[in-house]
Design an enzyme around this catalytic site. Structure first.
Site, PDB file in Angstrom:
ATOM      1  N   ARG A  99       0.814  -1.211   0.000  1.00 30.76           N
ATOM      2  CA  ARG A  99       0.000   0.000   0.000  1.00 30.76           C
ATOM      3  C   ARG A  99       0.847   1.259   0.000  1.00 30.76           C
ATOM      4  O   ARG A  99       0.557   2.221  -0.728  1.00 30.76           O
ATOM      5  CB  ARG A  99      -0.956  -0.008   1.192  1.00 30.76           C
ATOM      6  CG  ARG A  99      -1.799   1.257   1.374  1.00 30.76           C
ATOM      7  CD  ARG A  99      -2.387   1.780   0.082  1.00 30.76           C
ATOM      8  NE  ARG A  99      -3.122   0.785  -0.662  1.00 30.76           N
ATOM      9  CZ  ARG A  99      -3.420   0.892  -1.951  1.00 30.76           C
ATOM     10  NH1 ARG A  99      -2.994   1.937  -2.642  1.00 30.76           N
ATOM     11  NH2 ARG A  99      -4.104  -0.054  -2.561  1.00 30.76           N
ATOM     12  N   LYS A 134       2.414  24.700  -4.724  1.00 31.63           N
ATOM     13  CA  LYS A 134       1.148  24.153  -4.218  1.00 31.63           C
ATOM     14  C   LYS A 134       1.220  22.621  -4.234  1.00 31.63           C
ATOM     15  O   LYS A 134       0.572  21.941  -5.033  1.00 31.63           O
ATOM     16  CB  LYS A 134      -0.022  24.657  -5.053  1.00 31.63           C
ATOM     17  CG  LYS A 134      -0.204  26.170  -4.944  1.00 31.63           C
ATOM     18  CD  LYS A 134      -1.304  26.671  -5.862  1.00 31.63           C
ATOM     19  CE  LYS A 134      -1.429  28.195  -5.772  1.00 31.63           C
ATOM     20  NZ  LYS A 134      -2.453  28.727  -6.695  1.00 31.63           N
ATOM     21  N   LYS A 166       5.501  38.869  -4.418  1.00 32.64           N
ATOM     22  CA  LYS A 166       4.084  38.668  -4.704  1.00 32.64           C
ATOM     23  C   LYS A 166       3.237  39.823  -4.177  1.00 32.64           C
ATOM     24  O   LYS A 166       3.742  40.744  -3.532  1.00 32.64           O
ATOM     25  CB  LYS A 166       3.627  37.337  -4.102  1.00 32.64           C
ATOM     26  CG  LYS A 166       4.353  36.128  -4.727  1.00 32.64           C
ATOM     27  CD  LYS A 166       4.001  34.825  -4.044  1.00 32.64           C
ATOM     28  CE  LYS A 166       2.552  34.433  -4.257  1.00 32.64           C
ATOM     29  NZ  LYS A 166       2.279  34.088  -5.678  1.00 32.64           N
ATOM     30  N   GLU A 196       5.445  39.737  -9.351  1.00 32.38           N
ATOM     31  CA  GLU A 196       4.076  39.459  -9.761  1.00 32.38           C
ATOM     32  C   GLU A 196       3.404  40.760 -10.201  1.00 32.38           C
ATOM     33  O   GLU A 196       3.486  41.773  -9.502  1.00 32.38           O
ATOM     34  CB  GLU A 196       3.319  38.844  -8.581  1.00 32.38           C
ATOM     35  CG  GLU A 196       1.924  38.357  -8.899  1.00 32.38           C
ATOM     36  CD  GLU A 196       1.289  37.707  -7.687  1.00 32.38           C
ATOM     37  OE1 GLU A 196       0.507  38.387  -6.993  1.00 32.38           O
ATOM     38  OE2 GLU A 196       1.593  36.520  -7.424  1.00 32.38           O
ATOM     39  N   ASP A 217      -0.187  37.698 -13.473  1.00 34.39           N
ATOM     40  CA  ASP A 217      -1.040  36.924 -12.574  1.00 34.39           C
ATOM     41  C   ASP A 217      -2.515  37.178 -12.836  1.00 34.39           C
ATOM     42  O   ASP A 217      -2.992  38.311 -12.731  1.00 34.39           O
ATOM     43  CB  ASP A 217      -0.695  37.272 -11.125  1.00 34.39           C
ATOM     44  CG  ASP A 217      -1.433  36.380 -10.138  1.00 34.39           C
ATOM     45  OD1 ASP A 217      -1.401  35.148 -10.318  1.00 34.39           O
ATOM     46  OD2 ASP A 217      -2.035  36.925  -9.197  1.00 34.39           O
TER      47      ASP A 217
END
Length: 287
Positions: A99, A134, A166, A196, A217
């Site tokens: 597994r 992410k 950002k 960004e 963005d």
């Protein structure tokens, strides 16, 4: 895959410990210690295989006498029903490790399959499909390896290996230009600075600050095309934000250099893969 084995082995050991705990109650109650079996791993749907090296490490970590043979290369496209690996060794070890091995393999193969889909869609354009941060906590090194095996490229590995200014950074400083200047004074000259931008005004400001990479963005395609024309080769151009399989070609047509897709790692379905025992020998008896 050029994985850093100590780091990967640590994750494998943690996964085995999580699953086995104080022991495999079912297997230990049913299987004799001397029983030997053979098994195969096969895919149940079409896709791209990634993670066979990790599977081999899972089995060998639990039992270094297990024999593993890959039947396809990492990154290979496979059809439903195809055999991708053969394994033999102590039956108990095979059953106990299966597994954890499949969890890694299915997850990585799902990411590689999604990445190949995106890469194929933009194959006619001079653009790279890249991942993002992410990722599943603790599995980034494996998930980013899967992206490479699917024909994509990696964005930064973490906060430590690249600069990306950002929107939330910009909200905390005086201006975009000031942010770029301050970063440039605090990092090595070898480090590229990415900014960004959500508007053409921010793109112009990033150009004045001589940012190395400008991320467009969540821009509409028409605005993105204007931004690419405005930048005109003065910086690397990255498109990001909600890009999916139905929009990625239109984004590529704008002339951007890089398309980052968070969905490669945060939304890919695991590939359906199974492990089956195909023969056992217990004191001379074969089943």
């Amino acid at each position: 895959m050029n994985l850093k084995k100590p780091q990967v082995l640590q994750k494998i050991k943690m996964a085995l410990e999580e699953d086995i705990g104080t022991g495999d109650l079912t297997t230990e109650s049913l299987i004799d210690s001397g029983q030997i079996s053979q098994g195969i791993i096969k895919v149940k749907e079409e896709g791209v295989v990634a993670g066979l090296e990790v599977v081999e490490l899972v089995f060998s970590t639990l039992d270094n006498e297990i024999e593993f043979e890959a039947c396809v290369d990492e990154g290979a496209r496979v059809r439903a029903g195809g055999k991708i690996a053969e394994i033999s060794g102590a039956t108990a070890s095979l059953l106990t490790a299966e597994r954890v091995a499949l969890n890694f393999l299915q997850r990585m193969s799902g990411i590689a399959t999604t990445t190949r889909k995106f890469s194929d869609l933009v194959a006619d354009f001079e653009v790279r499909i890249v991942d993002t941060r992410k990722t599943t906590p603790g599995l980034r090194i494996l998930e980013k390896a899967a992206v490479r095996l699917g024909g994509g490229f990696n964005h930064r590995q973490g906060l430590y290996d690249a600069v990306m200014i950002k929107d939330n950074h910009l909200a905390a400083v005086a201006s975009l230009g000031a942010a770029v200047d301050k970063v440039r004074n605090n990092v090595s000259h070898t480090v590229k600075i990415e900014v960004e931008a959500e508007t053409l005004e921010q793109v112009e400001e990033a150009l004045r600050a001589k940012a190395d990479i400008i991320m467009l963005d969540n821009m509409e395609v028409n605005l993105m095309k204007e931004a690419v024309e405005l930048i005109n080769g003065r910086a690397i151009v990255e498109a990001s934000g909600g890009i999916n399989a139905s929009t990625v070609v239109d984004v590529a047509k704008t002339g951007v250099d890089i398309i980052s897709v968070g969905a490669l790692t945060h939304s890919s379905n695991s590939l359906d893969i199974s492990f089956d025992l195909v023969g056992s020998d217990n004191n001379g008896k074969t089943a």
